[in-house]
Write an enzyme that holds these catalytic residues in place. Structure first.
Site, PDB file in Angstrom:
ATOM      1  N   ASP A 132       0.693  -1.231   0.018  1.00  0.00           N
ATOM      2  CA  ASP A 132       0.136  -0.099   0.158  1.00  0.00           C
ATOM      3  C   ASP A 132       0.843   1.149  -0.084  1.00  0.00           C
ATOM      4  O   ASP A 132       0.385   2.421   0.160  1.00  0.00           O
ATOM      5  CB  ASP A 132      -0.790   0.247   1.268  1.00  0.00           C
ATOM      6  CG  ASP A 132      -0.151   0.044   2.574  1.00  0.00           C
ATOM      7  OD1 ASP A 132       1.073  -0.221   2.427  1.00  0.00           O
ATOM      8  OD2 ASP A 132      -0.756  -0.186   3.489  1.00  0.00           O
ATOM      9  N   HIS A 134       3.306   1.898   2.376  1.00  0.00           N
ATOM     10  CA  HIS A 134       3.814   2.375   3.430  1.00  0.00           C
ATOM     11  C   HIS A 134       5.440   2.276   3.740  1.00  0.00           C
ATOM     12  O   HIS A 134       5.933   1.314   2.795  1.00  0.00           O
ATOM     13  CB  HIS A 134       3.063   1.808   4.915  1.00  0.00           C
ATOM     14  CG  HIS A 134       3.541   0.170   5.103  1.00  0.00           C
ATOM     15  ND1 HIS A 134       2.566  -0.724   5.194  1.00  0.00           N
ATOM     16  CD2 HIS A 134       4.680  -0.323   4.763  1.00  0.00           C
ATOM     17  CE1 HIS A 134       2.875  -2.065   5.405  1.00  0.00           C
ATOM     18  NE2 HIS A 134       4.477  -1.976   5.190  1.00  0.00           N
ATOM     19  N   GLU A 139       1.109   3.882   7.884  1.00  0.00           N
ATOM     20  CA  GLU A 139       0.187   3.389   6.912  1.00  0.00           C
ATOM     21  C   GLU A 139      -0.142   4.603   6.221  1.00  0.00           C
ATOM     22  O   GLU A 139       0.030   5.685   6.671  1.00  0.00           O
ATOM     23  CB  GLU A 139      -0.769   2.585   7.746  1.00  0.00           C
ATOM     24  CG  GLU A 139      -0.175   1.556   8.627  1.00  0.00           C
ATOM     25  CD  GLU A 139      -0.061   0.372   7.940  1.00  0.00           C
ATOM     26  OE1 GLU A 139       0.332   0.357   6.656  1.00  0.00           O
ATOM     27  OE2 GLU A 139      -0.315  -0.845   8.491  1.00  0.00           O
TER      28      GLU A 139
HETATM   29  P1  PGA Z   1       8.533  -6.899   3.075  1.00  0.00           P
HETATM   30  O1  PGA Z   1       7.970  -5.741   3.870  1.00  0.00           O
HETATM   31  O2  PGA Z   1       9.736  -6.646   2.950  1.00  0.00           O
HETATM   32  O3  PGA Z   1       8.463  -7.991   4.219  1.00  0.00           O
HETATM   33  O4  PGA Z   1       7.613  -6.910   2.020  1.00  0.00           O
HETATM   34  C1  PGA Z   1       8.170  -4.238   3.601  1.00  0.00           C
HETATM   35  C2  PGA Z   1       7.351  -3.367   4.352  1.00  0.00           C
HETATM   36  O5  PGA Z   1       6.460  -3.641   4.903  1.00  0.00           O
HETATM   37  O6  PGA Z   1       7.893  -2.235   4.612  1.00  0.00           O
END
Ligand code: PGA
Length: 256
Positions: A132, A134, A139
């Site tokens: 998304d 973030h 968020e």
């Molecule tokens: P991920 O997480 O590297 O496990 O995809 C990235 C994030 O949520 O910032």
């Protein structure tokens, strides 16, 4: 923003590791902002194998879950210990990770901000990105000026992270995260994204409007950002041929 597209995650992580190794060799006292998550694993693997001298390096991690102890296998304390710190000669007292068990969270967050400032600020901040958009655990609709604070995870992020916890109901609802304003204070931001699940967030962050609906898009306002992508994460970028040309034709002094 510099966009570097590599054929796969391993090649992108190798290049990102080379960039960080260059920083550590040039400035043995550097202050690094660290991230967690699956994306960082190949990068930390490369860095651990490089035999760099981390003794004087200071680190600040982006975030931690609230309510789980550092020893919990899914805490970001455990993640960092397992995937980086136990493989390098960093001094434990120079590593900083938000305290998920802090009693007075606002006071704790203020101290974290002060400690970052007292260390001279962050030289290079590593970032992953959520599907998304973030960054850290900021968020969608997080204030673009936010500082370190408690945040509530979205149902999507808890779903995404359930793979680490075994089931979704075990994923904490709350986290402590550096704010977007905190991240923007770093002198250089390095964002990594791999896989097709990240393609839309990356296209919006790099080529869309600056909006808190994609918190990573705020990086367009930062003077020094390097983005390492594999082909899948770059798939939805409109100008990807341009980014490739720029990278392939960099003058020697700009090469990583
Ligand atoms: P991920 O997480 O590297 O496990 O995809 C990235 C994030 O949520 O910032």
């Amino acid at each position: 923003m510099e966009i570097i597209i590599q054929p796969n995650a391993a090649a992108a992580a190798r290049l990102a590791a080379r960039l960080l190794a260059g920083v550590i060799r040039k400035n043995p006292d550097a202050v690094l902002g660290l991230a967690t998550g699956g994306t960082t694993l190949p990068l930390y693997g490369e860095l651990a194998a490089m035999k760099l001298d981390w003794r004087k390096i200071t680190t600040f991690n982006l975030d931690e879950y609230v309510g789980i102890p550092p020893q919990h296998p899914q805490s970001y304390h455990s993640f960092m210990r397992e995937n980086l710190f136990r493989h390098i000669n960093i001094a434990a007292k120079k590593t900083n990770i938000p305290d998920g068990l802090a009693g007075d969270i606002p006071a704790w967050c203020e101290r974290y901000e002060k400690k970052i400032r007292a260390a001279g600020g962050i030289d290079v901040q590593l970032l992953g990105i959520g599907a998304d958009g973030h960054i850290g655990f900021n968020e969608q609709t997080s204030s673009l000026a936010s500082r370190t604070r408690i945040k509530t995870l979205t149902p999507q992020t808890r779903k995404d992270n359930a793979r680490f916890f075994g089931s979704e109901d075990q994923v904490p609802h709350h986290v402590i995260t550096m704010g977007i304003g905190t991240i923007l204070d770093a002198r250089h931001c390095v964002l990594l994204a791999f896989g097709k699940n990240k393609a839309r967030a990356i296209a919006e962050a790099v080529e869309g409007p600056v909006t808190s609906m994609n918190p990573a898009s705020v990086l367009q306002l930062h003077p020094k950002v390097t983005v390492f992508l594999d082909e899948a994460a770059a798939a939805k970028l409109k100008l990807k041929d341009y980014y490739r040309w720029v990278f392939d034709n960099k003058p020697d002094w700009q090469k990583i």
